[in-house]
Enzyme design. Structure first.
Site, PDB file in Angstrom:
ATOM      1  NE  ARG A 110      -0.877   1.574   3.720  1.00 40.23           N
ATOM      2  CZ  ARG A 110       0.336   2.442   3.886  1.00 40.23           C
ATOM      3  NH1 ARG A 110       1.291   1.545   4.382  1.00 40.23           N
ATOM      4  NH2 ARG A 110       0.477   3.612   3.848  1.00 40.23           N
ATOM      5  N   GLY A 111       0.132   2.482  -0.368  1.00 43.86           N
ATOM      6  CA  GLY A 111       1.256   3.616  -0.428  1.00 43.86           C
ATOM      7  C   GLY A 111       1.340   3.816  -1.792  1.00 43.86           C
ATOM      8  CB  ALA A 112       0.607   6.792  -3.720  1.00 39.53           C
TER       9      ALA A 112
ATOM     10  NE  ARG B 261      -5.961   1.066  -2.359  1.00 43.26           N
ATOM     11  CZ  ARG B 261      -5.352   1.630  -1.320  1.00 43.26           C
ATOM     12  NH1 ARG B 261      -4.110   1.391  -1.006  1.00 43.26           N
ATOM     13  NH2 ARG B 261      -6.048   2.417  -0.387  1.00 43.26           N
TER      14      ARG B 261
ATOM     15  CD  GLN C  24      -3.814   3.166   6.641  1.00 47.76           C
ATOM     16  OE1 GLN C  24      -4.455   3.702   7.430  1.00 47.76           O
ATOM     17  NE2 GLN C  24      -4.233   2.925   5.474  1.00 47.76           N
TER      18      GLN C  24
ATOM     19  CG  ASP D 181      -2.903   8.080  -1.792  1.00 53.52           C
ATOM     20  OD1 ASP D 181      -2.848   8.748  -0.678  1.00 53.52           O
ATOM     21  OD2 ASP D 181      -2.388   7.130  -1.848  1.00 53.52           O
TER      22      ASP D 181
ATOM     23  CG  ASN E  22      -2.127  11.693   2.387  1.00 55.57           C
ATOM     24  OD1 ASN E  22      -1.815  10.770   2.063  1.00 55.57           O
ATOM     25  ND2 ASN E  22      -2.306  11.852   3.536  1.00 55.57           N
ATOM     26  CE  LYS E  23      -5.628   5.931   3.740  1.00 55.53           C
ATOM     27  NZ  LYS E  23      -6.391   5.101   3.021  1.00 55.53           N
TER      28      LYS E  23
HETATM   29  O1  MRU Z   1      -4.533   3.410   1.606  1.00 54.14           O
HETATM   30  P1  MRU Z   1      -3.164   3.712   1.749  1.00 54.14           P
HETATM   31  O2  MRU Z   1      -2.817   3.025   3.035  1.00 54.14           O
HETATM   32  O3  MRU Z   1      -2.306   3.065   0.677  1.00 54.14           O
HETATM   33  O4  MRU Z   1      -3.069   5.139   1.747  1.00 54.14           O
HETATM   34  C1  MRU Z   1      -1.651   5.701   1.974  1.00 54.14           C
HETATM   35  C2  MRU Z   1      -1.613   7.111   1.949  1.00 54.14           C
HETATM   36  O5  MRU Z   1      -2.760   7.838   2.192  1.00 54.14           O
HETATM   37  C3  MRU Z   1      -0.257   7.890   2.090  1.00 54.14           C
HETATM   38  O6  MRU Z   1      -0.153   8.920   2.610  1.00 54.14           O
HETATM   39  C4  MRU Z   1       0.211   8.242   0.485  1.00 54.14           C
HETATM   40  O7  MRU Z   1      -0.192   6.773  -0.505  1.00 54.14           O
HETATM   41  C5  MRU Z   1       1.444   8.668   0.443  1.00 54.14           C
HETATM   42  S1  MRU Z   1       2.719   7.324   0.840  1.00 54.14           S
HETATM   43  C6  MRU Z   1       4.252   7.848   0.354  1.00 54.14           C
END
Ligand code: MRU
Length: 366
Positions: A53-55, A90, A203, A243, A253-254
């Site tokens: 996970r994470g962009a 996603r 997270q 993201d 973002n999240k």
């Molecule tokens: O749903 P996730 O855990 O994939 O979401 C991740 C985030 O929102 C992060 O802040 C974003 O991807 C940046 S990661 C360097």
């Protein structure tokens, strides 16, 4: 970064077995599990289920997914099918489409016989570039933290609030929002990090695990605590990832990031967003209107996973049985609430001009 003294990236290629190895993030921070990913369907499942996970990490994983599909069948049909299957996993993080487009664009002109080797090399390149880009984000962010530290009474730590996990485990290495923290800590600057738990998937527990492994003092707080801490002068800087960033500087973002930005603006706390340029979607201007927000399963909200008293990992249901859960996974913070964007090329205003000034080569093409 190191886990119990051993250096890891969050994914790596096992050349002997011809598989991608990932750190299976669903079990962190309680169990450190490594898992192979083999088929295109495995890659899609790993992204959907947030094993990775994470962009930035999603993007790099997808590139290896294309490589895996090309090793099985290098035809045009297979390339297009792999692009579609992975792109559907996603919808919000743009790095996914960025990596898929880059792979398809490079592979399509090649004769099918050359595609498997080229695709694997491209995936390696994307992973290596991510590490270098995040390292540079860390260097630029370090200057910011150093300036804040210089204005604080001697011995007082710089207090940073972060949301979600934009850490090394969300990228190939270093992280985006965490990279300046790691650089600052390594440069001898005292830090105290407020880590939002980041419901529903917590997270923040990953961020706490990372910071703890690196020796950075931190405190795990509820998502609702940030405004109070800011009102009482206990936050010097909010630093988060993104993201998808629009060409006018809106950041997606999240879920919950927007509320932190509102509280920061109300309290005069600088709110910075760290991002690799692969996160900028030059085709989108107004993030609120144009970015698709992923809706995830309600069980992620109604149930909580954690370490049980007998030492296992279990889940608990919180609301009454029958109460539905709603789970929008991201929100958009308008650029006007963002103090600055920390990119691999430097720090800029979260505006059209700010981004175009740092990335004239890309802004012009959009
Ligand atoms: O749903 P996730 O855990 O994939 O979401 C991740 C985030 O929102 C992060 O802040 C974003 O991807 C940046 S990661 C360097």
């Amino acid at each position: 970064m190191k886990v119990e003294g051993k250096h890891y990236r969050s994914l790596w290629w096992d050349d002997r077995e011809r598989v991608l190895m990932i750190i299976e993030q669903r079990w962190l921070p309680h169990e450190f599990r490594i898992e192979p990913v083999r088929s295109l369907q495995d890659f899609a499942t790993a992204i959907v289920q947030m094993r990775v996970r994470g962009a930035p990490l999603i993007g790099a994983t997808a590139a290896y997914g294309i490589a895996c599909a090309m090793a099985a069948d290098p035809s045009d049909t297979s390339l297009d099918a792999a692009w579609s299957v992975l792109n559907a996993t996603r919808p919000t993080a743009i790095n996914l489409r960025w990596a898929l487009d880059r792979c398809r664009g490079a592979l399509r002109p090649l004769p099918p016989g050359q595609r498997a080797t080229a695709a694997l090399q491209l995936a390696h390149d994307i992973a290596d570039e991510d590490v270098e880009v995040n390292r540079r984000i860390g260097e630029h962010g370090l200057t910011l933290i150093r300036d804040i530290a210089a204005k604080k009474p001697a011995g007082e730590p710089v207090r940073i609030l972060t949301h979600c996990n934009a850490g090394w485990i969300a990228t190939v290495d270093w992280g985006t929002a965490t990279s300046p923290m790691y650089h600052a800590h390594d440069a001898g600057i005292a830090l105290q990090v407020w880590v939002d738990e980041t419901r529903p998937r917590n997270q923040g527990a990953l961020t706490a695990w990372e910071l703890g492994s690196h020796g950075i003092p931190h405190t795990y707080i509820t998502d609702n605590a940030g405004g109070h801490l800011m009102q009482h002068g206990l936050v010097d800087l909010v630093l988060v990832g993104t993201d998808r960033t629009t060409r006018q500087g809106d950041v997606c973002n999240k879920i919950g990031t927007y509320l932190k930005a509102l509280a920061a603006a109300d309290n005069g706390v600088p709110f910075y967003v760290a991002l690799p340029s692969s996160t900028i979607d030059w085709t989108v201007a107004d993030g609120v209107a144009e970015i698709p927000i992923e809706e995830r399963p309600e069980v992620e909200v109604t149930d909580i996973q954690g370490r049980t008293q007998d030492g296992g990992i279990g889940t608990l249901r919180v609301p009454p049985v029958g109460t539905p859960g709603g789970n929008p996974a991201f929100d958009v913070t308008p650029g006007r609430l963002v103090t600055g964007l920390i990119t691999e090329r430097g720090i800029c205003a979260a505006t059209r001009d700010g981004l175009a000034g740092l990335f004239p080569d890309r802004a012009g093409a959009a």
